[in-house]
Each structure stands twice: as structure tokens, then as C-alpha cells.
Write a protein that holds these residues in place. Structure first.
Motif, PDB file in Angstrom:
ATOM      1  N   LYS A  60      67.519  69.410  82.546  1.00  0.00           N
ATOM      2  CA  LYS A  60      67.546  67.977  82.853  1.00  0.00           C
ATOM      3  C   LYS A  60      67.969  67.797  84.303  1.00  0.00           C
ATOM      4  O   LYS A  60      68.756  68.587  84.840  1.00  0.00           O
ATOM      5  N   GLU A 115      65.426  62.785  84.678  1.00  0.00           N
ATOM      6  CA  GLU A 115      65.921  61.788  83.733  1.00  0.00           C
ATOM      7  C   GLU A 115      66.226  60.475  84.432  1.00  0.00           C
ATOM      8  O   GLU A 115      66.245  59.412  83.807  1.00  0.00           O
ATOM      9  N   LEU A 116      66.450  60.553  85.719  1.00  0.00           N
ATOM     10  CA  LEU A 116      66.911  59.406  86.488  1.00  0.00           C
ATOM     11  C   LEU A 116      66.497  59.580  87.938  1.00  0.00           C
ATOM     12  O   LEU A 116      66.548  60.684  88.473  1.00  0.00           O
ATOM     13  N   LYS A 123      61.524  55.866  83.060  1.00  0.00           N
ATOM     14  CA  LYS A 123      62.867  56.368  83.374  1.00  0.00           C
ATOM     15  C   LYS A 123      63.553  55.379  84.331  1.00  0.00           C
ATOM     16  O   LYS A 123      62.897  54.709  85.112  1.00  0.00           O
ATOM     17  N   SER A 140      59.927  51.256  84.775  1.00  0.00           N
ATOM     18  CA  SER A 140      61.238  51.858  85.027  1.00  0.00           C
ATOM     19  C   SER A 140      62.315  50.783  85.051  1.00  0.00           C
ATOM     20  O   SER A 140      62.167  49.749  85.706  1.00  0.00           O
TER      21      SER A 140
END
Length: 425
Positions: free
Chosen positions: A51, A163-164, A197, A221
């Protein structure tokens, strides 16, 4: 076609034959993700095995990356950190729980992939990014914090499905590559935003924020802003408001670091389901930032018994923030300022910002990108020349307050001059 290395010195010798952006500029770069995707495929796609949080921005991305890493370490997660450029040692770029990649691990990487590197002639940054992804996958990290090198959309790091996504700030830098307007630059940074995301961003100019929001909307997003937490810093304390709760965090740093901490808190909250972090763990991570990651070049104290600092501010926005922080400590005449720049960073704005500091010196670095002494003296006509290629006494300056700035690449020369440099690749 193979590369057989038995020591990291041999790796160093090889890497020094590859042009780097720090010295050669654009000619050392390649903005084509097909090459990086091919490299990752040759390695079995390590970038898909952990991740990640992807961080871009004109200024502040290094600090935000270290803050994320420090917070997740405080919460007990095995945390990887990939940043650039390195200040002293090549291995600094690749860290897991604060520890740099070992010599043996570097040698193992080149034993496995040296042939492809030589045959395909990957760029320096493509190679370092591949090392990071390979290393983090092998270490089976819980979360990896990945800093972009330049821009975002076509940056070699942008083969991850993070993830971000985080965009710390947008200003005028690398305009020859990213564009001459804030919307153009924002579009390149927004290229790291992933479908479905979240994206977090710091304090942005409206025309840049509009572009980020447009790209985020097209990618479905979720948007979170640092300013929603009302970040402030006073009396060496960061103050954030989150969900009706107030957080007070002990921290000595620039005013912008309150915004940086707010970016990180917003990001942590978005990932809370899979990577829970308590407010206490968050605060501990920010408070221990400079212990967990002491080499940072963001108003970094160079020696514990002195008021000598280094800050990598190299563009107009970063320089304004640095000077604001310096003047909050003491007036301009109480500072000695030592500057060295890359030639593409020199601008009339930079000259004006430092004009009120009477104790000004300029130094010349090596490399074709480095500004020549005559170019800096034209911008800073009252500056004196300082040759730090030779060891000089540390009582050279009349003031106790000293700041070295202008470029992250200046750090190693300063460290060497002060006698604090360690062995490095």
C-alpha cells in the motif's frame, strides 16, 4: 550484457556515469511511463505488492512525506519512505522504519537487474524508483510513502495505484517542463490522482485548486483540504481542530509546517479503516519527526551547540516562507546568509527577497546546472564570495545566527565544509 558489482563503490562508479537531474537538468530525465512500467514488469510488479501514499507538490512534499512516515511508525506500522534527492548518502532515498537500505541489499538488486539496466539504459531516477519498489516489496511493508521526483503525471513514481494522493502546494518551479502557468503546473501535479481514491491538498492558489478539483471530480476522488482543520502554529505548538477535537502538538518549525501537519492528519483520517492511528500516536509522530528523520534540510539545525541552519528553499514561495520564519526569530541584520543556487532557480524575485539581509555570501557549486559566481553576484550585488571548497574556521561569521540555503544540492558541500559529512554513495 551484465553488470557485476562486488562493492557499493562499484555501484557508485556506475551510477556516476548516468546523468542526474541535479547536475545535467532536463537531459537526464525521461517523461515516458512506458519505460517504468516495463521495468516494473521485468521485476514482477513489486509496486503492486504494498500500500502506498503518493505525494507531489512544488514545496513541502519532503516534509509531508517524513511526517506521514513518522506518524505511521509511531502507530506501530512497518513504514517505508522514498524521497529525493539524497543529501549525503545515496541510501537515504530508501528507508524502512527509518533504516536505510543496506549495501548487501543494493548489491542484490543490481545482481538481479543490472543487465536490464545496462541494456535498456534506464535513467538515474527510473533506477532509484525501481530500487525503492523492489526493496519495499521485499520488506513487506504495511505502508510506503512515495515522493514524486518532478511533476506527477509522467513522473517515474506514477506507476503505483496509491491509496491516497497528496498535493502539498503548487507554485512556479520547473516551468520549462511543467508549464508556465499555475493551471498547467497543477494539471501535471494532479496526474497522481487515482480513480475512486481520496486526494488531500494544502494551501493552493485558486487557479491551481480549480484544476485539482476538476481532475478529482473526473476521477470520482474525494477531496479533503488541510485548511479545513484550521492549522496554526504559535509558541512552538501546532494547533489543529479535527472532528470537534483540538490537537496541540509540540513542534519547532516554520509556520507552513502547521499546514503540512494538517495535510497528514487529513490523509491519516482517510485511511483510518485499514490503518488506524490514534490522536496520541499522531501527535507523537509529529513531535518525534526530527528524531525519526533527522536529515531533512528544512530549517535543519546543523550542529546541536550552534544556531546554524540549513533550508533547501530554492523558489520564490519557499524563500518567502523561510524568510518569514527567520524574521520571526531575529531581524535581518542579525543573520548571516550563505546562498548557492542552480542557475535555473535564479530570478529577480529571489534577489529582492534577500536584499534586506546585509550579511550575505554566495558560493558556487559544481555541475552544469549550478549557477556561476558571476550570475549570483549580478542578482546579489552586495554579496561577498565564500569558498567552501576549503576548510575554514567556524568563527568566520560575525553573527551567531547563520542560514545556508538556495538548493538541496548545496547541503553536501556545506556538510563537508563543516566537517560533518559521512561516507556516501
Amino acid at each position: 550484457m551484465t553488470l557485476n558489482f562486488s562493492t557499493t563503490k562499484e555501484i557508485e562508479k556506475f551510477l556516476n556515469t548516468i546523468p542526474k537531474f541535479s547536475s545535467a537538468g532536463n537531459s537526464a530525465s525521461n517523461f515516458d511511463l512506458s519505460r517504468m512500467n516495463r521495468f516494473c514488469a521485468e521485476m514482477g510488479h513489486p509496486e503492486k505488492k504494498f500500500k502506498s501514499i503518493h505525494v507531489a507538490g512544488t514545496n513541502g512534499k519532503g516534509t509531508v512525506c517524513r511526517m506521514f512516515a513518522s506518524v505511521y511508525r509511531s502507530a506501530g506500522y512497518k513504514t517505508a519512505l522514498y524521497t529525493s534527492p539524497h543529501l549525503l548518502r545515496f541510501q537515504e532515498r530508501f528507508k524502512v522504519d527509518g533504516y536505510e537500505i543496506t549495501d548487501e541489499q543494493l548489491l542484490e538488486f543490481f545482481r538481479q537487474y543490472g543487465g536490464q539496466i545496462k541494456e535498456k539504459q534506464y535513467t538515474f531516477f527510473e533506477i532509484t524508483t525501481a530500487i525503492a519498489y523492489w526493496y519495499f516489496a521485499k520488506e513487506e511493508v504495511d505502508i510506503a510513502i512515495i515522493e514524486t521526483g518532478l511533476g506527477g503525471r509522467l513522473d517515474a513514481t506514477n506507476v503505483i495505484d496509491s491509496e491516497l494522493s497528496v498535493i502539498t502546494s503548487i507554485g512556479f518551479d520547473h516551468t520549462d517542463i511543467l508549464g508556465n502557468t499555475l493551471p498547467e503546473i497543477a494539471y501535471e501535479k494532479a496526474g497522481i490522482i487515482k480513480k475512486n481514491k481520496s486526494v488531500i491538498f494544502g494551501k493552493l492558489y485558486k487557479e491551481a485548486e480549480d484544476v485539482i478539483c476538476d481532475v478529482a471530480e473526473k476521477n470520482n476522488s474525494h477531496i479533503k483540504r488541510a485548511e479545513d482543520l484550521n492549522p496554526k502554529i504559535s509558541d512552538e505548538t501546532i494547533h489543529l481542530c479535527s472532528g470537534g477535537e483540538e490537537l496541540f502538538i509540540s513542534y519547532f518549525g516554520k509556520e507552513v509546517d502547521a499546514v503540512n501537519a494538517a495535510i497528514v492528519l487529513q490523509g491519516v483520517k482517510q485511511l483510518m479503516d485499514n490503518l488506524p492511528v490514534s490522536n496520541e500516536q499522531f501527535a507523537q509522530g509529529i513531535e518525534n519527526l526530527k528524531v525519526n528523520y533527522p536529515l531533512h534540510a528544512s530549517f535543519q539545525q546543523l550542529k546541536p551547540d550552534s544556531h546554524w541552519y540549513f533550508d533547501g528553499a530554492h523558489n520564490a514561495d519557499a524563500t518567502k516562507l523561510l524568510i518569514k520564519h527567520m524574521l520571526s526569530i531575529a531581524p535581518a541584520e542579525e543573520w548571516t546568509v550563505i546562498l548557492s543556487y542552480m542557475k535555473d532557480k535564479l530570478s529577480p524575485d529571489i534577489g529582492e527577497f534577500w536584499a534586506d539581509f546585509p550579511n550575505l555570501f554566495v558560493c558556487e557549486m559544481e555541475g552544469e546546472r549550478a549557477a556561476k559566481l558571476t550570475e549570483m553576484q549580478a542578482l546579489f550585488p552586495h554579496a561577498k564570495y565564500l569558498d567552501i571548497s576549503k576548510k575554514q574556521a567556524t568563527n568566520l561569521f560575525e553573527t551567531e545566527l547563520v542560514i545556508f540555503s538556495g538548493s538541496f544540492y548545496f547541503y553536501k558541500a556545506v556538510s563537508n565544509w563543516m566537517g560533518t559529512e559521512t561516507n556516501s554513495l
